[in-house]
Each structure stands twice: as structure tokens, then as C-alpha cells.
Write a protein that holds these residues in place. Structure first.
Motif, PDB file in Angstrom:
ATOM      1  N   PRO A 127      -8.095   2.564   0.246  1.00 33.83           N
ATOM      2  CA  PRO A 127      -9.325   2.270  -0.879  1.00 33.83           C
ATOM      3  C   PRO A 127      -9.544   3.548  -1.709  1.00 33.83           C
ATOM      4  CG  PRO A 127      -9.839   1.074   1.231  1.00 33.83           C
ATOM      5  CD  PRO A 127      -8.694   1.963   1.551  1.00 33.83           C
ATOM      6  N   GLY A 128      -9.627   3.442  -2.934  1.00 33.90           N
ATOM      7  CA  GLY A 128      -9.963   4.589  -3.796  1.00 33.90           C
ATOM      8  C   GLY A 128      -8.951   5.623  -4.172  1.00 33.90           C
ATOM      9  N   GLN A 129      -7.765   5.207  -3.488  1.00 33.47           N
ATOM     10  CA  GLN A 129      -6.463   6.322  -3.796  1.00 33.47           C
ATOM     11  C   GLN A 129      -5.820   5.998  -5.059  1.00 33.47           C
ATOM     12  OE1 GLN A 129      -5.990   8.768  -2.161  1.00 33.47           O
ATOM     13  NE2 GLN A 129      -7.657   8.542  -0.424  1.00 33.47           N
ATOM     14  N   LEU A 130      -5.180   7.113  -5.715  1.00 38.49           N
ATOM     15  CA  LEU A 130      -4.814   6.595  -7.143  1.00 38.49           C
ATOM     16  C   LEU A 130      -3.620   5.618  -7.038  1.00 38.49           C
ATOM     17  CD1 LEU A 130      -4.290   7.774  -9.790  1.00 38.49           C
ATOM     18  CD2 LEU A 130      -2.517   9.429  -9.060  1.00 38.49           C
ATOM     19  N   LEU A 131      -2.865   5.713  -6.221  1.00 32.58           N
ATOM     20  CA  LEU A 131      -1.717   4.740  -6.407  1.00 32.58           C
ATOM     21  C   LEU A 131      -2.292   3.293  -6.333  1.00 32.58           C
ATOM     22  CD1 LEU A 131       1.355   3.721  -6.853  1.00 32.58           C
ATOM     23  CD2 LEU A 131       1.518   4.194  -4.360  1.00 32.58           C
ATOM     24  N   ARG A 132      -3.101   3.102  -5.365  1.00 30.73           N
ATOM     25  CA  ARG A 132      -3.746   1.732  -5.378  1.00 30.73           C
ATOM     26  C   ARG A 132      -4.639   1.265  -6.401  1.00 30.73           C
ATOM     27  NH1 ARG A 132      -5.489  -1.098  -0.095  1.00 30.73           N
ATOM     28  NH2 ARG A 132      -6.688  -2.854  -0.687  1.00 30.73           N
ATOM     29  N   ARG A 133      -5.511   2.295  -7.061  1.00 29.34           N
ATOM     30  CA  ARG A 133      -6.066   1.832  -8.203  1.00 29.34           C
ATOM     31  C   ARG A 133      -5.378   1.679  -9.349  1.00 29.34           C
ATOM     32  NH1 ARG A 133      -8.825   7.001  -7.413  1.00 29.34           N
ATOM     33  NH2 ARG A 133      -8.130   7.508  -9.533  1.00 29.34           N
ATOM     34  N   ALA A 134      -4.226   2.340  -9.457  1.00 28.19           N
ATOM     35  CA  ALA A 134      -3.308   1.847 -10.569  1.00 28.19           C
ATOM     36  C   ALA A 134      -2.452   0.517 -10.431  1.00 28.19           C
ATOM     37  CB  ALA A 134      -2.210   3.161 -10.539  1.00 28.19           C
ATOM     38  N   ILE A 135      -2.445   0.113  -9.188  1.00 31.45           N
ATOM     39  CA  ILE A 135      -1.701  -1.092  -9.047  1.00 31.45           C
ATOM     40  C   ILE A 135      -2.678  -2.218  -9.100  1.00 31.45           C
ATOM     41  CG2 ILE A 135      -0.757  -2.556  -7.149  1.00 31.45           C
ATOM     42  CD1 ILE A 135       0.529   0.187  -5.701  1.00 31.45           C
ATOM     43  N   GLU A 136      -3.824  -1.984  -8.519  1.00 31.11           N
ATOM     44  CA  GLU A 136      -4.834  -3.166  -8.943  1.00 31.11           C
ATOM     45  C   GLU A 136      -5.429  -3.153 -10.383  1.00 31.11           C
ATOM     46  OE1 GLU A 136      -6.912  -2.992  -4.274  1.00 31.11           O
ATOM     47  OE2 GLU A 136      -7.810  -1.991  -6.040  1.00 31.11           O
TER      48      GLU A 136
END
Length: 441
Positions: free
Chosen positions: A36-45
Motif C-alpha cells: 500500500p502506498g508504494q509507487l508501482l501499486r499507485r500507478a497500477i491502481e
């Protein structure tokens, strides 16, 4: 349905393929990039993904991450393989992606598995399409992208490194596979906890390998008729299913360099236990023992030096012995030398000395040889002024104060370790004699 081909997958798909994550929260062990909150996850979501390269060892979730992105994104998803696809295949995919953007504005994500297998020409073809925004590239590779992928591509991509899964993460995946309808839930299974832990431990962070071993165990273990057909997987069954541990160790790639690095740093850090472990891993994986022995010779000078002058002698003797006797007996010699060097007094004074002296020379501080130190073993040397040298052995203590370098500099500073402590005392004594000689003039 198969996500990429649109075809119904065969019923014989391996367990590891059936258990691929479907959402981000299913991916384990990569919280440093997908938590949660990490760059790759934010970009995907947010569906704001730029070109990325997923780099890590086998079985860590590179393809799974790409497939989760495919399900989460609103963009068209195309897949290529660095092993299977030729230049013509790549051109066709890229041309279609460009056409879609120009005609309808629809964006395309192109996932290339094992992108390091593409040659330079194939990688170069991708560049203008990435640069112009016709595709968003997702490359997956087990090789260090800074070595195996063209610099123009890496500079236009965000690189995310996936780490080998820890034992708890792999164990969680195995337990999920036992109860998940996509996995082995249709079998009446009882898997002992120590069997799970063994499979998780020996796979060396490779989830695919542990799941394959679990499936082999489940499909080849005879059901117990006395327990209503229960398939009981014990630690012993798990050991047979996974057999000998396949060490991840590519001789010309990352694991080779990372392991020798860990080995040398352990010896330098005076930890014989860790050093012998990394030595064992290299030898088990088939590393050339001569390569290891040569590195020890370098280390003996670089990190031990005159703190223990015996270290270099032993390292050179070890190299000769390894070349003479070969494996498997050479591992005994390498272990002896490793243990000695790891426990020897350490000093990098010689290393620093030559580096600083070289830096002075590179920086333009080049000194002329004083006339009294120049060669005079030829007729006419005296006429050139090559006179005045004092032979130290003609003086008390085999020492005489005279100039050996016009501009003074201090390069060799012995450590307060081992034999170098005595060298320091000796050098300090000579320096006092030089000062006394100067004061008498």
C-alpha cells in the motif's frame, strides 16, 4: 480463459500457472514495490503506468505482476516473448499499437517476457514506440537490466527489482494452493507443516518451484485406504518430491557476481562462518575453484596486506594446490585458505597507498628522479651528476637519512593491526632519525 490468447486453458495446466495471482493483494513478498502506498501499486491502481522493467530471479512474480496489470488496466494488453517472437512478430504488434493510438486514441501495454533475450536490433525497434507513447512497455527479465538491456530503454523505463520470496511468503502460497479451488482443493490432502516449511526453504525463493514440487507430491502419493483415501504429505514425501536443491547460479550473470561479492565481503569482514557458507554455495553450483582461489590472492593483498604477510603466501599456495589437485579435493584447500584469511588481521593500507600515489600522478604531480638516485652503472654517469647516493648498509642500523622523493607525501599508513603495528613502530623510528639528521645540518 487464457488472458492473452483468448483460448480455453488445458486442464493439465501446472499448479503454479493455476495459482497465479488475480489481484494485487494476491502477490506476496514484494511489498517494497507493491505494498500500500508504494509507487508501482499507485500507478497500477490509477492506470497511470509508464514503461517499466521488472527485474528479479525466477518465481518471484514478474509475469504475475504483468497479468494483474492486464486485469487492472483499461488499456489493451499485448504479450511477446524474448525467446519465441521474431522481429517480424514484434513489428506487427508495434504497428497495430501505433495504428490504434492514431485512429482511436486507445493505448497499448506491451509485456515482453525475458526481454533480455531480444538482441540489440529488436530492443532498438521498441525505442521510438516507447518514446512517442504508442506503447507502454513492461519488460520482465532475470538479468540485470543495466547490463543486458539497451541504455536508451532503461533510461525511459522505471526499473523495479523483485526479491526472492522469504520462507513465510512461500509457505503461505503453498497453504493457499492446498485449499484453493484453482489449486488442489479437489484432492483430499493433509500436508504436514514441516513438509510445507521444507518445500518453502529449499526452493530458494522460487515460488514456482515449490508449487511444482507440492503438485508432484500430491499426484504421486498413494491415497491411504484406511483413512478414506486421504493423501498425506509428510516431510519425507516433500524431500523426495523436490529432490536436490537446484541452486540459482548463472555463471556469467547476476547470481555469480552477487555470490562472489558476498563471499569476499564476508572474508573481508572477518566472518569465517558466512564466508564458508558462500564458498560452499559456489562450489555446489559448479563454480570454477580457480576463479575463487584467484580472488583470494587479490584479497590477501587488498584487505590483509602486511597486517599478516603470511596471508598472501598461503593464498598463492592455495591457488597452486587448487590447480594441481582439482575438485573435489580442492574444496578442502579453499576452505582452509578462506578460514585463515577471514580470521587474519586486516589492513587495506597498501591498497590506499597505491591508489593515492596513482591519483597524484594522474593529477599531474609527476616528480623527477633525484640525481643521486639515478642509474650510474655506465660510463659517463658521474659526468651527468649521478652522484651522492649513500648505501644504507654502510651505516649503523642499515639506515641513512637521505632524500628519496623531492616533494614529500605520505601514502603508506600502516594500520594498528597485526604485523603492521610493528611496521608502524619501525617507520616512526626511521622518521625520528630523519628529523634528527635534519636538525644537525
Amino acid at each position: 480463459m487464457d488472458l492473452f490468447s483468448g483460448k480455453q486453458p488445458p486442464k493439465t495446466r501446472p499448479l503454479a500457472a493455476r495459482m497465479r495471482p488475480e489481484i494485487l493483494d494476491d502477490i506476496v513478498g514484494q511489498d517494497h514495490i507493491l505494498g500500500p502506498g508504494q509507487l508501482l501499486r499507485r500507478a497500477i491502481e490509477a492506470d497511470r503506468l509508464g514503461s517499466i522493467i521488472l527485474y528479479g530471479p525466477p518465481g518471484t512474480g514478474k509475469t504475475s505482476t504483468a497479468e494483474v496489470i492486464a486485469k487492472a488496466t483499461e488499456r489493451r494488453f499485448e504479450r511477446a516473448s524474448g525467446v519465441l517472437d521474431k522481429l517480424a512478430d514484434l513489428r506487427k504488434i508495434l504497428g497495430a499499437a501505433k495504428h490504434r493510438v492514431e485512429m482511436s486514441g486507445d493505448e497499448t501495454i506491451l509485456f515482453i517476457d525475458e526481454i533480455h533475450r531480444f538482441n540489440k536490433s529488436q530492443q532498438d525497434i521498441l525505442l521510438p514506440y516507447v518514446e512517442e507513447g504508442f506503447i507502454t512497455l513492461i519488460g520482465a527479465t532475470t538479468h540485470n537490466p543495466f547490463f543486458f538491456i539497451n541504455n536508451p530503454l532503461t533510461s525511459r523505463s522505471q526499473i523495479f527489482q523483485l526479491e526472492p520470496l522469504d520462507i513465510d511468503s512461500v509457505a503461505a502460497l503453498l497453504r493457499r494452493a492446498v485449499t484453493d479451488p484453482r489449486g488442489l482443493a479437489n484432492l483430499k490432502l493433509e500436508v504436514d507443516d514441516d513438509a510445507i516449511r521444507h518445500l518453502a526453504a529449499v526452493c530458494e525463493g522460487d515460488a514456482r518451484r515449490s508449487l511444482n514440487a507440492l503438485e508432484i507430491a500430491a499426484l504421486t502419493t498413494e491415497p491411504d485406504s484406511k483413512r478414506d483415501g486421504l493423501i498425506h504429505i509428510t516431510r519425507e514425501v516433500a524431500e523426495v518430491s523436490i529432490q536436490k536443491k537446484a541452486i540459482r547460479y548463472d555463471h556469467d550473470e547476476d547470481e555469480h557476481y552477487d555470490t562472489i561479492s558476498a563471499y569476499i565481503k564476508s572474508v573481508r569482514g572477518s566472518d569465517p562462518q558466512a564466508a564458508i557458507y558462500w564458498l560452499a554455495k559456489m562450489l555446489y553450483a559448479g563454480e570454477d575453484p580457480r576463479f575463487i582461489a584467484r580472488r583470494l590472492v587479490i584479497l590477501a593483498s587488498e584487505d590483509i596486506g602486511n597486517a599478516d604477510p603470511t596471508a598472501l603466501t598461503l593464498a598463492v599456495s592455495g591457488l597452486r594446490a587448487v590447480e594441481f589437485i582439482g575438485m573435489p579435493e580442492a574444496k578442502l584447500t579453499l576452505t582452509q585458505v578462506t578460514a585463515y584469511l577471514a580470521t587474519a588481521a586486516k589492513s587495506n593500507a597498501s591498497t590506499i597507498a597505491i591508489m593515492e600515489a596513482t591519483q597524484d600522478i594522474k593529477g599531474g604531480r609527476v616528480q623527477n628522479v633525484p640525481k643521486h638516485l639515478r642509474d650510474k652503472h655506465y660510463k659517463g654517469a658521474d659526468e651527468l651528476g649521478h652522484v651522492g647516493y649513500q648505501y644504507p648498509h654502510d651505516h649503523e642500523g642499515h639506515f641513512v637519512a637521505q632524500e628519496y622523493m623531492p616533494h614529500k607525501a605520505e601514502y603508506y599508513r600502516p594500520a594498528d593491526q597485526g604485523f603492521e603495528k610493528k611496521i608502524r613502530e619501525r617507520m616512526a623510528h626511521w622518521e625520528r632519525l630523519r628529523r634528527d639528521s635534519q636538525s644537525e645540518k
